[in-house]
Design a protein around this motif. Sequence first.
Motif, PDB file in Angstrom:
ATOM      1  N   PHE A 164       0.841  -1.201   0.000  1.00  0.00           N
ATOM      2  CA  PHE A 164       0.000   0.000   0.000  1.00  0.00           C
ATOM      3  C   PHE A 164       0.875   1.250   0.000  1.00  0.00           C
ATOM      4  O   PHE A 164       0.640   2.191  -0.773  1.00  0.00           O
ATOM      5  CB  PHE A 164      -0.928  -0.014   1.213  1.00  0.00           C
ATOM      6  N   ARG A 165       1.879   1.287   0.831  1.00  0.00           N
ATOM      7  CA  ARG A 165       2.767   2.454   0.904  1.00  0.00           C
ATOM      8  C   ARG A 165       3.493   2.653  -0.424  1.00  0.00           C
ATOM      9  O   ARG A 165       3.690   3.787  -0.872  1.00  0.00           O
ATOM     10  CB  ARG A 165       3.774   2.274   2.043  1.00  0.00           C
ATOM     11  N   PHE A 166       3.899   1.555  -1.040  1.00  0.00           N
ATOM     12  CA  PHE A 166       4.580   1.651  -2.327  1.00  0.00           C
ATOM     13  C   PHE A 166       3.642   2.255  -3.374  1.00  0.00           C
ATOM     14  O   PHE A 166       4.041   3.118  -4.157  1.00  0.00           O
ATOM     15  CB  PHE A 166       5.040   0.263  -2.787  1.00  0.00           C
ATOM     16  N   CYS A 167       2.393   1.803  -3.373  1.00  0.00           N
ATOM     17  CA  CYS A 167       1.413   2.330  -4.330  1.00  0.00           C
ATOM     18  C   CYS A 167       1.167   3.823  -4.116  1.00  0.00           C
ATOM     19  O   CYS A 167       1.057   4.585  -5.082  1.00  0.00           O
ATOM     20  CB  CYS A 167       0.094   1.559  -4.205  1.00  0.00           C
ATOM     21  N   ILE A 168       1.115   4.233  -2.863  1.00  0.00           N
ATOM     22  CA  ILE A 168       0.893   5.652  -2.573  1.00  0.00           C
ATOM     23  C   ILE A 168       2.087   6.475  -3.033  1.00  0.00           C
ATOM     24  O   ILE A 168       1.932   7.557  -3.616  1.00  0.00           O
ATOM     25  CB  ILE A 168       0.650   5.857  -1.056  1.00  0.00           C
ATOM     26  N   ASN A 169       3.270   5.968  -2.828  1.00  0.00           N
ATOM     27  CA  ASN A 169       4.483   6.696  -3.218  1.00  0.00           C
ATOM     28  C   ASN A 169       4.673   6.744  -4.732  1.00  0.00           C
ATOM     29  O   ASN A 169       5.434   7.571  -5.240  1.00  0.00           O
ATOM     30  CB  ASN A 169       5.715   6.075  -2.563  1.00  0.00           C
ATOM     31  N   HIS A 170       4.005   5.847  -5.460  1.00  0.00           N
ATOM     32  CA  HIS A 170       4.109   5.815  -6.926  1.00  0.00           C
ATOM     33  C   HIS A 170       2.700   5.861  -7.527  1.00  0.00           C
ATOM     34  O   HIS A 170       2.416   5.207  -8.534  1.00  0.00           O
ATOM     35  CB  HIS A 170       4.842   4.550  -7.382  1.00  0.00           C
TER      36      HIS A 170
END
Length: 459
Positions: free
Chosen positions: A420-426
């Motif tokens: 989830f954090r990766f998706c938010i950051n990208h």
Amino acid sequence: MPRISMVVQNQVHMEAESPVSHGVTAKVIQATFLSALKMLDVGKWPIFALCSQEELKLIRQACVFGSAGNEVLYATENNEVFVLGTNCSGCLGTGDVQSTIEPRRLDTLCGKKIACLSYGSGPHVVVATAEGEVYTWGHNAYSQLGNGTTNHGLVPCQVSTNLVNKKVTEVACGSHHSMVLTSDGEVYAWGYNNSGQVGSGSTANQPIPRRVTGCLQNKIAVNIACGQMCSMAVVENGEVYVWGYNGNGQLGLGSSGNQPTPCRIAALQGIRVQRVACGYAHTLVLTDEGQLYAWGANSYGQLGTGNKSNQSYPAPVIVEKDRCEHFRSILNNNDDEIIEMSEFSYQVYRAFLEYLYTDSINLPPEDAIGLLDLATLYRENRLKKLCQQTIKQGICEENAIALLSAAVKYEAQDLEEFCFRFCINHLTVVTQTPGFAEMDHDLLKNFISKASRVGAFKN
């Protein structure tokens, strides 16, 4: 709790010293799979990569062998027998030494049901059929084929001398010697005997099968195994008898002297052994209470005793109690839910077995999702953590949504938060991928809601 719907006769011998240089029987990875279609998709095995789907569907049984597992003998539903692989020194039994990537039929064995197979590093192969007949082929410089000669055998030939009217139920190979167990509990051995491994009392090579007597004379054996140059047998009362080379203490007698005739392991007095297995220079036994004991060479920690010192007496293998009880509960479970092994690839299945023995995993991130699925089915939380760590290493914008979906599906909370954090950051790139467009409706709804809460859509 699920259980595996797989009946596997599996003999895995791990080499004790160099995993590369020795090439002995101890390195054979032999697995016989019954009803292969329901249990394991052999089409995922690299050695079967060029076989057609029609050919794969007919496979009933497969034995993978060789110093590197590059040869295979398999039987079809109508009991035709085929081989393929590298054919080291004629170990495929095809009449020549030509390697083949196309299946070649072994006419001698067609129509016969293969009960068990063992491989020696000479190389030579010993097979027993369901009818109890024995066939051998391959290298024969030390008479390990049991035909009375030292001529190499390029095709399977039946071994009948001293085995007429005997039904062989189990076979085992050392590097250059062979051994069989009959249905009436007798043990026969032949071949190279420089260290007394055929149990005759001398060091002369044995060109034909001879019954191993001495202390086994009036005993009924129920299991046999061979190391590189040693032999072992378990008898019906649970005693273990050993003979042959003992330079690393692999006979468990408390010494390093060779033993030319069978000798009982006194240190196991009062312990009832069910099975014995040999590596290149180490030995393990399983007791009727589920305890493992090991001894012999230990330079790689293969004894599981917590150190790397050789052990000349049987020593208990250190096993995590909680994990042992966990898998015991799975085996004893009567739940009707079934894990179909065909759902998982060869890489996943192999990684799971390696984890059971090593507590670690080594596979690409893309295969770790399948292993995460299997770990979830088994409720193996430690394995789930290892899978999550591996999967994280392979995340990118293109697969982030797929990994997030897998994390949610398998209740891998740490991985879910990471994805989830990766998706938010990208976010910009991720939302333009096919994976995002095909995202499950409920997952998409939850993703947008959670992204909104962390301020992902603020100007």
